[in-house]
Motif scaffolding. Sequence first.
Motif, short mmCIF file in Angstrom:
data_model
loop_
_atom_site.label_atom_id
_atom_site.label_comp_id
_atom_site.label_asym_id
_atom_site.label_seq_id
_atom_site.Cartn_x
_atom_site.Cartn_y
_atom_site.Cartn_z
N THR A 258 2.51 2.91 -8.73
CA THR A 258 2.38 3.35 -7.34
C THR A 258 1.81 2.25 -6.47
O THR A 258 2.25 2.04 -5.33
N THR A 280 4.96 10.49 -11.09
CA THR A 280 4.97 9.31 -10.22
C THR A 280 5.76 9.64 -8.95
O THR A 280 6.53 10.60 -8.91
N PRO A 281 5.59 8.85 -7.91
CA PRO A 281 6.42 9.03 -6.71
C PRO A 281 7.90 8.89 -7.06
O PRO A 281 8.26 8.15 -7.99
#
Length: 490
Positions: A258, A280-281
């Motif tokens: 990130t 996670t994004p």
Amino acid sequence: MSHVGAREMRAIEEAAFLRGVDPGELMDRAGEGIAARLLDHFPLPGTAIAYLGKGNNAGDALVALEILQRAGWQIALRSAHPESEWSPLSRARLDRLGMPPREVPPHPARPLLLLDGLLGIGAKGPLRPPLSVLAEEMRELRQSHGAIIAAMDLPSGLDSDSGELHAGGVIADLNLTVGIPKSGLLTDSAAGATGRLFLIPLDDLPIPDRPGLQLITPATIHGLLPPRPHQFHKGDAGRVAILAGSEGMSGAAALTSTAALHAGAGLVTLHLGPDTSISTPPEIMVTRSPDRVREAFTTRADARIIGPGLGKADDTTRKSLLDHLADNDLPTILDADALNWIAEAKRLDLLGSQYLITPHPGEFSRLAPDLADLPRAEAAARFVERHPCTLLLKGARTLIASPDEEMRINSTGHAGMASGGQGDVLAGVCGALLASGHTPMDAATLAAWLCGRAAERAITYGDESPESTTATHTISNLGGAFTDWRERRR
């Protein structure tokens, strides 16, 4: 950029006066620069109290106080000596301010900022009354009332050459060094008394251009973050491959990837084992493989990050990693468990110029136990003489060393960064900067400054305190830190 001791600083000032520089104008510019940094650091006005000796650094504090008052701050003065004993320049600034010294207000507006103008760079030895009385008052307000101490040039009682803090000396939270960094501020012994370092550059006091430890500030290290071209695309921004995380330590991989994303990487690929769960994004590509070491070293990338949260692996996995490191020529960050595996295998011969390593003190002691008890700058210099990598040695004053380059020391950050995950964020930012084309030395330089500044912004512009600042807060403030560097405001 270099640093100077007290004698050389005085000689530089005298040379400026012989050239026709007006001492009063120089004092005003110093005070204006100090005030500008303080107003940046404290966006809302509070109460500022100047603690004054009789020398010229009291004048610097008075100029800063005058500007803070115009910006809406409540102000007060505390003086150690009668005004008749002050330097002429300081007396003139007091007359211009137009208020006498007085007691600390009973209910000061917050933040409560104490300007330490008791002693200048030439002072030696322990503080004595009446200075020690005011220094003790400052300590009490800091300890029990949440006051923040900002030192004019250096904390009173700190030796400007050795960095030793003498008995009764002031422990500052912010240190605003004027013109040129003072040698003592950059020593290991000074780190506990100086807090955040700011440089107040003055054109009339040129910084010596010579080898030496370099303080990292936007005003002294130029050209590292030029504007992106308008036709920029994600390939230009760089591809980062990350080998990190394991079951129970997936947070390290999430923070690293990130941070790389928020530091501008064009494409981030995180390589995990088949059973590691993670969040996670969505912009991060996550791949899982039983042979993730090979995948991480064969996927297309401009830089790699190896190590955060790898944990304890079997001998086959460790051997595979060491073999791939031996064949690797791509710019690569080695952090955390990758460094521990190298130390355990005694394979420091792998640490070539393509590697940027980011150990904390414990990891460094495992890599080089014979250097661990030396002064940090000496230890770092000796390490890169042995191993031609770039070393980012973490600490209250992060050091960056590389063969044939001047060592650098970071100026940003605060004690709230002593929390889990901050090193993972730093590795991610380093990786993004490496992938975008920065040298390992410049990537480490920028990453250390940006992460420290982002953690500062979490306090300045958010509701965080040093105790509550987390690695996630650092990531969320990276954008503002990039802006601060480009605008050279810090």
